[in-house]
Design an enzyme around this catalytic site. Structure first.
Site, PDB file in Angstrom:
ATOM      1  N   HIS A 482       0.784  -1.231   0.000  1.00 49.72           N
ATOM      2  CA  HIS A 482       0.000   0.000   0.000  1.00 49.72           C
ATOM      3  C   HIS A 482       0.818   1.284   0.000  1.00 49.72           C
ATOM      4  CE1 HIS A 482      -3.440   2.424   0.254  1.00 49.72           C
ATOM      5  NE2 HIS A 482      -4.134   1.783   1.166  1.00 49.72           N
ATOM      6  N   TYR A 598     -14.831   5.804   8.666  1.00 49.26           N
ATOM      7  CA  TYR A 598     -13.829   6.294   7.709  1.00 49.26           C
ATOM      8  C   TYR A 598     -14.243   5.876   6.308  1.00 49.26           C
ATOM      9  CZ  TYR A 598      -9.067   6.722   5.634  1.00 49.26           C
ATOM     10  OH  TYR A 598      -7.986   7.052   4.862  1.00 49.26           O
ATOM     11  N   THR A 611      -4.927  10.733  -0.367  1.00 50.39           N
ATOM     12  CA  THR A 611      -6.280  10.493   0.142  1.00 50.39           C
ATOM     13  C   THR A 611      -6.641  11.504   1.224  1.00 50.39           C
ATOM     14  OG1 THR A 611      -5.486   8.939   1.821  1.00 50.39           O
ATOM     15  CG2 THR A 611      -6.141   8.021  -0.320  1.00 50.39           C
TER      16      THR A 611
END
Length: 793
Positions: A482, A598, A611
């Protein structure tokens, strides 16, 4: 031959008869091809860099502009107001003839003015891209005069045929919100989570932070904003991802699944060959920057910087922090099968191998019956456990000799391919069936999702930017590290790969790749290891850590095929907001209270953006959920509250995308407080609040427009696979592990007008959560919401 890397191109021996020289022609030729390819890449990147620097201009237009200046000048129409004469007299006349001197002066003046015009155009574009009022335009209503003028100016200045990175220099900088605005927004989002007394205490903490260290930290953050291209992204990567010392398997890496409706072949080697070929084609396009940047409404570009590290990238463990290492090029792929590691060359004599040639290599690996070396089978478990343990093992046992060479072969690979031993009997979904008829298939997806997320803990190289996984029955999956980028970047690649695999490369009647090999491709190279007993002990310790983590994962995939985004649009509601409200209703029914939620949003409208958080649990959503649970509330009132909640959620999403989010700003203030050893009870509480529900939508781009184009290009797809608006190439989405120990992770993809996939994860050890139970409550919430509109839609 390329596989002769273990040979030496130039050898000599000294004997009684003198010096004997042996030159390997094949290796020498491979070195020549490699050198030529490297120089081609450098030249191409230099030209692309020049093109991107002057975009939306073009070098040919610059030459034409210089030609126009020279033509006007020699016809006694000096456009420079004697600047050309000055350049001619003081710079070139002493070295060149009068005619050549004047020509060079015109070229210098023309080039300079062209660059000035380009800079003006780029500055105008940056200002135009900084305007985001169009995002708040109510859907279905005509644009106002001001927005029409703005849109016309964007179309006038934007340029044509951009390459992937053409707009990077004109993207605006992520704005820094004011401290007062962020605190006000934050307090509003937590109101439904706290009692009156708890909320009052939070107001006191926020006000104290504002009056004490908040202003000082904001000033320091403003200085960082002033000197950086993005004040968030570098710290986000460093502290959220690379400083984490826990395992990245499950906790950080995420996964993606295959196409929902189509199983093009059951031959593992053939599917692997097509996947590798399509993936490398995508890399070639990235290298050439032939992929157009993603555009919002075909006018506003998204930042493309995350694509730079998609291939040839690895996360290297450190004792205190990891680092991301990106290599400029790689001509091979690392392959894992039955505990053995191989190196597969995908280029030969400068050409990318065809699928039929790649399949020959994979068939050879599948036929290979040699047992793994001592410690080799579980070696990748080092990447699955805690990072300090892997850093220790890497430094001690993989820094020299054949272990280092083999490790570099994996880490410098374009990506990793896993030829799995498992079969994933997921069949193909029926486009017209009910949820119950697909329930068994949904359960079959659970095993498939587990395999893609963590496998056995030792059969994925979790540090690589991505691992493609091909099951024994040729079902594909992907596991992605990630830190280097976010999910939409990988999703873009996966959609391209699946389209190329199924629609363009294809398979013959028995499931093998099409075409005839042009030559015998290089043989797979078996990687060699010298694993000591002490090293193997660390490997097994890391595997034990990994097993403890993935054994606790409760992961279920739910197929919601009662309705999809088509119905939501008929109700004049945003599909994403609609699903977020369903998740709020399901989570309230599951936990009996409202919790911090979230949802990932993107900030790629700005340079180097990644993000931002959308806090889906709001005052409006909580009021609607309470109304749904109150039998005395009328259907009309529930619909009104749902529309209000969805509208507010959309407003929050737009705020997050346009730099007015809450969490990244507070995160950066928290980092600064740690740098300056300033304690803040407010920031401590904010940054340690658990996200009991963490959600993300996986974008799918196969809408009706894309499908019509695909079917027009490949009419055989309709006959062979029955592809239409319902049966398309959309993937089944993907998912991630739970963020909180007692919370849920939910990823969803709207695969078609009538199909939605939910990937629900939690921890088995938590008595508060149950993924299967929560998934069923999501599906029930979707049914209840549909019931509200049965007479309207």
């Amino acid at each position: 031959m390329a596989e002769a890397h273990e040979a030496v191109a130039f050898q000599f021996t000294v004997g009684a008869e003198g010096v004997s020289v042996n030159l390997s022609y094949d290796v020498f030729k491979a070195l020549i091809y490699s050198g030529c390819r490297s120089w081609k890449r450098r030249c191409r990147r230099t030209l692309k860099s020049l093109h991107n620097t002057i975009y939306p201009g073009h070098p040919l237009r610059g030459i034409a502009w210089c030609g126009l200046i020279y033509t006007l000048y020699i016809k006694d129409h000096d456009p420079s107001y004697h600047i050309i004469d000055w350049i001619d007299k003081h710079i070139f006349r002493r070295y060149f003839s009068k005619q050549n001197s004047q020509m060079l002066a015109c070229v210098v003046f023309g080039t300079g003015t062209y660059f000035i015009l380009i800079q003006i155009r780029q500055s105008i574009l940056k200002v135009l891209f900084s305007y985001h009022g169009w995002m708040y335009q109510e859907h279905g209503k005509p644009m106002g005069l001001g927005q029409k003028v703005w849109g016309g100016l964007v179309k006038l200045f934007i340029g044509r045929n951009p390459s992937l990175y053409s707009y990077q220099s004109v993207l605006p900088q992520l704005p820094l919100p004011s401290l007062d605005d962020t605190l006000r927004r934050y307090l509003r989002t937590v109101r439904p989570l706290y009692s009156d007394a708890e909320y009052h205490q939070m107001e006191i903490l926020a006000d104290e932070f504002r009056r004490t260290i908040g202003r000082k930290l904001q000033r320091f953050l403003w200085l960082k904003w002033l000197i950086s291209s993005n004040y968030v992204s570098d710290w986000w990567e460093k502290f959220v991802y690379l400083r984490g010392r826990s395992a990245i398997m499950v906790n950080s890496n995420f996964y993606g699944l295959d196409a929902a409706y189509i199983r093009p072949t059951t031959v593992q080697s053939a599917r692997a060959a097509n996947i590798v070929r399509a993936t490398m084609q995508y890399r070639v396009r990235l290298d050439h920057e032939d992929i157009a940047p993603l555009m919002v409404q075909n006018m506003i570009p998204l930042c493309s910087s995350q694509y730079e590290r998609q291939y040839n990238t690895v996360r290297v463990p450190g004792k205190e922090a990891d680092t991301i290492v990106h290599y400029s090029d790689s001509q091979h792929v690392a392959v894992y099968h039955k505990g053995r590691w191989f190196k597969i060359y995908v280029f030969y004599q400068g050409q990318l191998l065809e699928p039929s040639e790649l399949q020959m290599q994979f068939d050879e690996i599948l036929r290979d019956s040699v047992e793994p070396a001592y410690g080799e089978e579980h070696l990748a478990a080092l990447t699955a456990g805690e990072r300090p343990l892997w850093a220790e093992a890497r430094e001690k046992y993989f820094s020299t000799g054949i272990n280092r060479a083999s490790l570099e072969a994996i880490e410098k690979a374009a990506f990793v391919l896993i030829l799995d031993e498992e079969e994933f009997d997921i069949g193909t979904l029926s486009a017209d069936s009910s949820f119950m008829s697909n329930k068994q298939q949904s359960e079959n997806f659970d095993k498939y999702a587990h395999a893609s997320l963590h496998g056995k803990g030792y059969d994925r190289w979790f540090d690589k930017s991505f691992n493609f996984i091909i099951s024994k029955d040729a079902v594909a999956g992907i596991n992605v590290e990630h830190s280097w980028a976010d999910a939409p970047v990988s999703g873009h690649m996966v959609e391209y790969v699946l389209k190329e695999d199924i629609a363009h490369l294809g398979y013959d009647d028995i499931g093998n790749t099409r075409g005839v090999p042009r030559f015998t491709p290089p043989k797979p190279v078996r990687l060699k290891w010298a694993i000591s007993e002490d090293c193997n002990e660390l490997i097994e310790r890391s595997l034990a850590q990994a097993k403890k983590i993935f054994s606790d994962v409760d992961l279920h995939v739910y197929i919601q095929d009662i309705y999809g985004k088509g119905f939501m649009k008929k109700c004049k509601l945003s599909p994403d907001a609609y699903i977020q409200m369903a998740l709020q209703l399901a989570h309230y029914r599951d936990s009996g209270r409202f919790n911090l939620t979230y949802e990932a949003s993107m900030t790629r409208l700005y340079r180097d953006g990644r993000t931002e958080t959308v806090r889906s649990c709001s005052i409006e959503s909580s009021e609607w959920v309470k109304a749904m649970e109150d039998p005395s509330v009328s259907k009309a009132e529930r619909i009104r509250l749902l529309r209000r909640a969805c509208d507010y959620h959309q407003e929050q999403y737009r705020d997050a995308m346009t730099g007015k989010g809450i969490d990244r700003h507070l995160f950066c203030l928290y980092v600064l407080s740690k740098y300056f050893n300033m304690e803040s009870p407010f920031l401590q509480r904010v940054l340690h609040e658990p996200w009991k529900l963490s959600t993300s939508q996986t974008a799918a781009s196969y809408d009706e427009k894309h499908l019509k184009r695909l079917i027009a290009e490949n009419p055989d797809l309709v006959k062979k696979y029955g592809i239409d608006e319902k049966r398309n190439l959309s993937p089944c989405g993907g998912g991630f592990g739970p963020v909180a120990a007692d919370g849920y992770g939910v990823s969803y993809v709207i695969a078609s007008e009538t199909l939605i996939f939910f990937h629900v994860s939690s921890n088995k050890s938590s008595p508060e959560t149950d993924s299967k139970r929560f998934g069923e409550r999501i599906c029930q919430a979707m049914k209840d919401m549909r019931g509200l509109f049965e007479t309207e839609a």
